[in-house]
Every structure is written in C-alpha cells, then in structure tokens.
Design an enzyme around this catalytic site. Sequence first.
Site, PDB file in Angstrom:
ATOM      1  N   SER A  60      13.689  13.498   1.817  1.00 51.86           N
ATOM      2  CA  SER A  60      12.357  13.001   2.141  1.00 51.86           C
ATOM      3  C   SER A  60      12.155  11.706   1.357  1.00 51.86           C
ATOM      4  CB  SER A  60      11.278  14.016   1.750  1.00 51.86           C
ATOM      5  OG  SER A  60       9.994  13.447   1.913  1.00 51.86           O
ATOM      6  N   GLU A  99       4.775  11.232  -1.961  1.00 54.71           N
ATOM      7  CA  GLU A  99       4.189  11.622  -0.676  1.00 54.71           C
ATOM      8  C   GLU A  99       3.546  12.996  -0.767  1.00 54.71           C
ATOM      9  OE1 GLU A  99       6.023  10.171   3.159  1.00 54.71           O
ATOM     10  OE2 GLU A  99       6.618  12.288   3.194  1.00 54.71           O
ATOM     11  N   TYR A 156       9.095  14.517   6.618  1.00 53.32           N
ATOM     12  CA  TYR A 156       7.830  14.276   5.914  1.00 53.32           C
ATOM     13  C   TYR A 156       7.648  15.365   4.862  1.00 53.32           C
ATOM     14  CZ  TYR A 156       2.790  14.154   5.061  1.00 53.32           C
ATOM     15  OH  TYR A 156       1.552  14.102   4.468  1.00 53.32           O
ATOM     16  N   HIS A 157       7.206  14.970   3.667  1.00 50.30           N
ATOM     17  CA  HIS A 157       7.072  15.891   2.530  1.00 50.30           C
ATOM     18  C   HIS A 157       5.633  16.381   2.404  1.00 50.30           C
ATOM     19  CE1 HIS A 157       7.681  17.759  -1.299  1.00 50.30           C
ATOM     20  NE2 HIS A 157       8.879  17.215  -1.478  1.00 50.30           N
ATOM     21  N   GLY A 158       5.411  17.683   2.607  1.00 49.14           N
ATOM     22  CA  GLY A 158       4.088  18.263   2.416  1.00 49.14           C
ATOM     23  C   GLY A 158       3.780  18.476   0.950  1.00 49.14           C
TER      24      GLY A 158
END
Length: 333
Positions: A199, A205, A132-134
């Site tokens: 990602s 995202e 998951y890409h913050g």
Amino acid sequence: MQDMIGRKESCTSGQIPMTDLSCLAYVLEEWTLVEYLKKYLFHVVIASLTMSAILVFFIVPLTILFFIYLSNILLVIYQRNGDVKADPLSDVWDSARKTIASFWDIYARIWHGYELHGVENLPEGPGILVYYHGAIPVDYLYFLSRLFLWKKRLCLSVADHFVFRLPGLKLLLEVTGVMPGRREECLIALKNGHLVSISPGGVREALFSDESYQLMWGNRKGFAQVALDAKVPIIPMYTQNVREGYRMFKERRFFRQLYESTRLPFTPPYGGLPVKFRTYIGEPIRYDPNITTEELVEKTKTAVQALISKHQTIPGSIWKALLERFDKRHKND
C-alpha cells in the site's frame, strides 16, 4: 450504645430540640455522609460511562489485536509440538496457515459478510498488488486468508518498519510472508514467483485518510520501479466500506506532526461496526518497457481510484454500509 441510638431517634423525631449540641452534631454527620455519597456516586457514574464509551469505540479493534496475537501463539505451539525448523515460507507450514486462514475467514464472513471479487485478474505467476490502506488493514487479512483457502497461494506483504518492532509477532510475520519491503527482497520474492502486495499510502493513509477515500501516496514510486525491474504486472485492489468499518479520529495538527517526526501511529483506530466488506481486484496493468516509473505510478493511482469511484459511495455512509449486509446481489460489475 442503646442510649446513643435512642438519642438519635429522639433527634429525628423532634423529641429533643435541635439546639441540643448532640443533635446538631448528629445532623451535621448525616448531612456530610450524604454529600460524600453523592459525590462518590457521581464519580462512579462518570467512570462507568467513560469505560462504556471506551469499550464501545475500541472493543472490536482490541479484539482483532487479540486474535492476531492468538494466531502467533498457535503458530508457536505448532512449531514446538512438531519440532518444525523449516523455512517459514515453506509448504511445511501450510497446515498451520490453513487453520489460521480458516479462522480469519469465518470471522470475516460472520462480522463483515466478506466477499472477494476479481481473483481471476491475479496472474498465475508473480505480480505486485497495490491497495488502499484502511484505518485497520483487517480487510487485507481477510483477502490473504481467502486467497490461501481458494488458491493455496501465499501473497507476501510489504509492511511499515514499526510493525517489526511490535513484540510477540515475529513468527506470525515470517510464516505469513510479511517483509520490510527493501528493493532486493521484493525482487527476490517476485523472481521466486510470489505475489507481493504493497500500500503506497501506508500508515499515513491509514491515519489521515477518511470517508472521502483520498489516496495519500506522496512521492512513493518504489513499487513501480520494482515492477519495471522485475517485468511484472501491477494489480490494483480495493475494499468497499473499509473506512465505514473502522475509522480514525479527525486529523489534528499535533498528531500529524507527531507522526511525521516519529513515523509511529499514535492515533488509535475506533469502530468495528459489522458493515459489508467487498474486496475488488482490478484488471492488471501489464508490463510495458516503454513506460517511465512516474507514468506507471500515475497509471496505478488512476486504476485504484477507478475501483474506489466504481464501488464506493463517497463520502462513505455507515448506514448504507450496514444495510448492504442485507443486499444479496453480488456486485461483480
């Protein structure tokens, strides 16, 4: 001159009537000066408050950017002092990698109390890490650093094309194994035994997901096709509280349209609070010759979402993420 000063003192003391033109001129001059100072001070205060707010919101992201460029400068110095001309992915660069990884690992420990769980789920050979890409992928930098320090293993990274347009980062990207992610490059990297991370949500995202941790993969399925072609497992990965540490401003239609038309991240991240970061590596999804690309995408998405559901409070809570810094229990379950 003394006569003038004495006359002004006489005006203020009332010895000369205010109807005197010189007194009226003096009072008008003093009043104008006071009003000017009030107006000037008002603007100074507003400017100071604005600058303070900008520093509070952006100082940590800017510091991270500074450290990234500093890492590149250190590599350039290492290259020139040692007259290093070897392949950036070769072991010749390992001492420089270790120095940079140690720096980022110390930063991760101090600022985010960083923990890495599930390294045993990584295959000895090649594989594709999907994460998951913050808002800022600093948690991914922490992961790369600790993986190298623990296992002396390099994980190659697929990055958005705009990253390669950033000036002054060419050597850092090459030495750390960042690549555009063309299918042929990924297959070669996997054939050579490397881990490759991606990602699927990417910049979209990063920009438009929020504390609900919604995956925004769209119709991305290239990673699944590469995994099937290379016959390698996919390993899901997720970092707890990554959205509480760094956030994006709430989505606005204008910025969304701007990104979709330019594919450039114009919305700046803010935050940088020292919340607890824990990266969890899930169990690998083994190669299955009987599965389709679409089925593998859904299986991977389910695995990443399961990590989020298991380890993340939704919606994310900044206060809880901060308090977790004082929670000494390791959440390995």
